[in-house]
Design a protein around this motif. Structure first.
Motif, short mmCIF file in Angstrom:
data_model
loop_
_atom_site.label_atom_id
_atom_site.label_comp_id
_atom_site.label_asym_id
_atom_site.label_seq_id
_atom_site.Cartn_x
_atom_site.Cartn_y
_atom_site.Cartn_z
N VAL A 19 0.84 -1.20 0.00
CA VAL A 19 0.00 0.00 0.00
C VAL A 19 0.88 1.25 0.00
N SER A 20 1.84 1.27 0.90
CA SER A 20 2.83 2.34 0.99
C SER A 20 4.03 1.77 1.73
N GLN A 73 -3.51 9.44 -10.14
CA GLN A 73 -2.86 9.18 -8.85
C GLN A 73 -3.21 10.32 -7.88
N VAL A 74 -3.99 10.00 -6.85
CA VAL A 74 -4.41 11.00 -5.87
C VAL A 74 -3.93 10.56 -4.50
N PRO A 75 -3.30 11.46 -3.72
CA PRO A 75 -2.84 11.07 -2.38
C PRO A 75 -4.02 10.76 -1.45
N VAL A 76 -3.71 10.13 -0.35
CA VAL A 76 -4.65 9.96 0.75
C VAL A 76 -4.50 11.17 1.66
N PHE A 77 -5.62 11.80 2.04
CA PHE A 77 -5.59 13.01 2.85
C PHE A 77 -6.12 12.70 4.26
N ALA A 78 -5.35 13.07 5.26
CA ALA A 78 -5.75 12.89 6.66
C ALA A 78 -5.48 14.18 7.42
N ALA A 79 -6.15 14.36 8.53
CA ALA A 79 -5.92 15.49 9.43
C ALA A 79 -5.68 14.95 10.82
N PRO A 89 4.96 8.13 1.24
CA PRO A 89 4.57 8.40 -0.14
C PRO A 89 3.08 8.13 -0.33
N GLY A 90 2.39 9.09 -0.92
CA GLY A 90 0.96 8.92 -1.15
C GLY A 90 0.09 9.36 -0.01
N LEU A 91 0.66 9.94 1.06
CA LEU A 91 -0.11 10.38 2.22
C LEU A 91 0.21 11.85 2.50
N ILE A 92 -0.82 12.68 2.66
CA ILE A 92 -0.67 14.08 3.03
C ILE A 92 -1.45 14.31 4.31
#
Length: 318
Positions: A19-20, A73-79, A89-92
């Motif tokens: 996954v990452s 390709q779209v990142p995964v967004f978390a707060a 990689p792939g996580l913002i």
């Protein structure tokens, strides 16, 4: 241990997929894109703090909102709260400004609807945002009072979100309808969305995507679904039912709106008997160029996301 549970660490066997960095899932057959998407997010929870929530287009997808034309390709967004923001990689990760009150969707925590939109407003254009807001309003996910409180602040992204919210409606049923409505708005043509049409005896004969104000012109978005054989037959029966009524239907495609807006503008101006104003076309083209529906907008957004993930690519931004 649950065979389907995500694994954190190094896995070197053939029946797992990565996954990452350091996150793996067992391969499973027969799952759809949305199911695999939710499995990926469950894996990311292994490296996120306990108070983390998903946000931006990640949460919007979990909530079933309509989305603009996203890159492949779209990142995964978390707060998250505090300074612990995992880098993968792939996580913002962005920082929460208040105690989270997560909503659980498909077993995964998502941020409040207005906060999801604000995070998206820092990256996306107004066209993209209105598509998301229309969908959130239609589904009843967006509380007007909470949205108004947010729009009174000066947080990053509020100005763009305020502009998009002012253009939104709960009465659009597809992203294409939203784009068509916004095109008419840029052309300064008043329209009413999802209007019930009736014949001279008051019998319901259909519902229009858009009815041009003061006219009997019905303007509708013809997306890919209208090319389906069964849908095409239904559309023809519907239009035959309008025989003898004053309604005149015009269909528009995404290609019309994005690649031939000048031609469409001239068609509408002739039908309405008014002069052409190039300034209206400029307004629309600026909106498109700043959205994910045009290469400049996609390049801007992708470079912004790469910078957040530590990957810098300045190509095409000069």
């Amino acid at each position: 241990m649950d065979d389907d549970a995500p694994i954190r660490g190094e896995v070197r066997v053939a029946d797992y997929r990565r996954v990452s960095h350091g996150l793996f899932l067992r391969l499973r057959d027969g799952l759809g894109d949305d199911e695999e998407f939710r499995r990926d997010l469950a894996a990311y929870l292994l490296v996120l703090p306990a108070d983390a929530v998903f946000t931006h287009v990640t949460a919007a997808r979990l909530l079933g909102w309509r989305l603009p034309q996203l890159p492949e390709q779209v990142p995964v967004f978390a707060a998250v709260q505090g300074d612990r923001r995992p880098r993968r990689p792939g996580l913002i990760c962005s920082r929460l400004v208040r105690e989270p009150e997560p909503r659980i969707m498909h077993g995964l925590p998502v941020d409040a609807a207005e906060e999801i939109l604000l995070r998206a407003a820092r990256d996306l254009g107004i066209l993209d945002l209105v598509i998301m807001i229309d969908s959130a309003l239609e589904l009843g996910h967006l509380a007007p009072a909470a949205m108004e409180r947010l729009l009174e602040t000066r947080r990053p992204g509020v100005a763009r979100l305020r502009a998009a919210y002012g253009l939104a409606t709960e009465r659009c049923e597809s992203a294409g309808e939203t784009l068509l409505r916004l095109f008419h708005d840029a052309m300064e043509i008043a329209v009413r969305p999802q209007v019930e049409l009736r014949d001279g005896s008051g019998r319901l004969i259909g519902r229009a995507d858009l009815l041009v104000g003061g006219t009997t012109f019905v303007h509708e978005y013809d997306g890919a679904g209208h090319r389906d054989k069964l849908q095409h037959r239904a559309d023809l029966r519907r239009e035959r039912g309008w025989t003898g009524t004053p309604y005149v239907r015009r269909g528009f495609t995404l290609d019309d709106l994005l690649n031939h807006p000048g031609v469409v503008m001239h068609e509408l101006d002739r039908a309405l008997g008014r002069p052409h104003l190039v300034s209206r076309l400029r307004v629309w083209r600026r909106m498109v160029d700043n959205s994910l529906y045009a290469e400049p907008g996609r390049a801007r957004v992708m470079n912004r996301w790469r910078r957040h993930m530590g990957v810098v690519d300045w190509a095409g931004t000069a």
